[in-house]
Motif scaffolding. Sequence first.
Motif, mmCIF file in Angstrom:
data_model
loop_
_atom_site.group_PDB
_atom_site.id
_atom_site.type_symbol
_atom_site.label_atom_id
_atom_site.label_comp_id
_atom_site.label_asym_id
_atom_site.label_seq_id
_atom_site.Cartn_x
_atom_site.Cartn_y
_atom_site.Cartn_z
ATOM 1 N N ASP A 78 40.638 21.533 14.843
ATOM 2 C CA ASP A 78 40.710 20.224 14.175
ATOM 3 C C ASP A 78 42.008 20.075 13.392
ATOM 4 O OD1 ASP A 78 38.359 19.299 15.164
ATOM 5 O OD2 ASP A 78 37.185 19.596 13.338
ATOM 6 N N SER A 138 31.327 18.537 9.208
ATOM 7 C CA SER A 138 31.625 19.861 9.757
ATOM 8 C C SER A 138 31.446 20.945 8.698
ATOM 9 C CB SER A 138 33.060 19.900 10.306
ATOM 10 O OG SER A 138 34.007 19.654 9.271
ATOM 11 N N THR A 141 37.609 19.791 6.726
ATOM 12 C CA THR A 141 37.925 20.793 7.742
ATOM 13 C C THR A 141 38.425 22.077 7.087
ATOM 14 O OG1 THR A 141 38.570 19.007 9.257
ATOM 15 C CG2 THR A 141 39.263 21.231 9.832
ATOM 16 N N ARG A 190 41.714 12.180 18.037
ATOM 17 C CA ARG A 190 41.644 13.365 17.185
ATOM 18 C C ARG A 190 40.564 13.140 16.142
ATOM 19 N NH1 ARG A 190 45.842 12.755 12.427
ATOM 20 N NH2 ARG A 190 46.284 10.537 12.506
ATOM 21 N N ARG A 191 40.238 14.196 15.447
ATOM 22 C CA ARG A 191 39.255 14.109 14.379
ATOM 23 C C ARG A 191 39.970 14.272 13.035
ATOM 24 N NH1 ARG A 191 33.715 15.282 14.082
ATOM 25 N NH2 ARG A 191 33.750 16.090 16.215
ATOM 26 N N LYS A 240 40.708 15.802 6.057
ATOM 27 C CA LYS A 240 41.083 17.156 6.449
ATOM 28 C C LYS A 240 40.637 18.200 5.429
ATOM 29 C CE LYS A 240 43.313 16.439 10.346
ATOM 30 N NZ LYS A 240 42.854 17.012 11.613
#
Length: 302
Positions: A209, A147, A78, A242-243, A75
Amino acid sequence: MKREKEIYRITLWGSVVNILLTGLKFAAGIIGSSSAMIADAVHSLSDLLTDFVVLLFVRISSRPADLDHPYGHGKYETLATGIVAISLLGAGGVLAAEGIEHIVRCVQGEQLLLPGKIALWAALISIAAKELIYQVTMRVSRRVQSSALKANAWHHRTDALSSIATATGIGGALLFGGRWTILDPIAAVLVSVFILVTAGKLLHEAVQDLMEKRLPEEVEEEIRRIATSDSEMSELHHLRTRRVGNVYSIEMHLRMRGDTSLYEAHRHSMLLEQRLRERFGEGTMVTIHIEPFKKNGEYQPH
């Protein structure tokens, strides 16, 4: 890790380009008296700052899972995407405000300085350099599924596009002169609008996300096809996806005959996990719950 090294290598190359272009643009903007080029230089400076954000957060996100973070640290990547997007929003807002101020002054009768040719040349060099680094960065982001790197690639692309607008505004002002010097701040405002739109899209993706948005429908359909390709397993339900950073997390319930041995149920589950990881990456997190078949709402023993 190979993935981390690839991200670091291309980000460092981007940083070198950004350092050179930021210095060139500020010098050209000041010497050439171009507000559009100064705005473009600020955009390149924000590119440089976000390069450092990506380098920092990708290192953190690459850490393995631990006691406090059983799902890993993905995370953070993200979060880096969100920070890049917010920095773009800030840069776009500042550029828009400054450009509008210069336009208002011009409309009120103030004669803006005619930009110098050095500003035009700086814009043309920026277009070529930033489009090249965008193409290379985006290619790497697709290969390593990052990402944050994708967001940074778009930061490079917005800089290239902003330089196109800058070159157009400066070129128009140089060609026509006089009152047409207003084209320079107009170009700066157009640059800012594009930056704000791109930043909004990136921030939306990062928020989705972080809010655990499900994977795209086509990805879930492929998961279903893979899961039900085993003739012993069927009736997939409670699929949740989910990512987590750059990896997928997949949870599902499947049904098998009630008299299937624990050994066989486990073997089929492991084979399914292996197929999913072969398709979506070794880091894919898979949780499979096996149930007996149901008939009239009741589990069947065989």
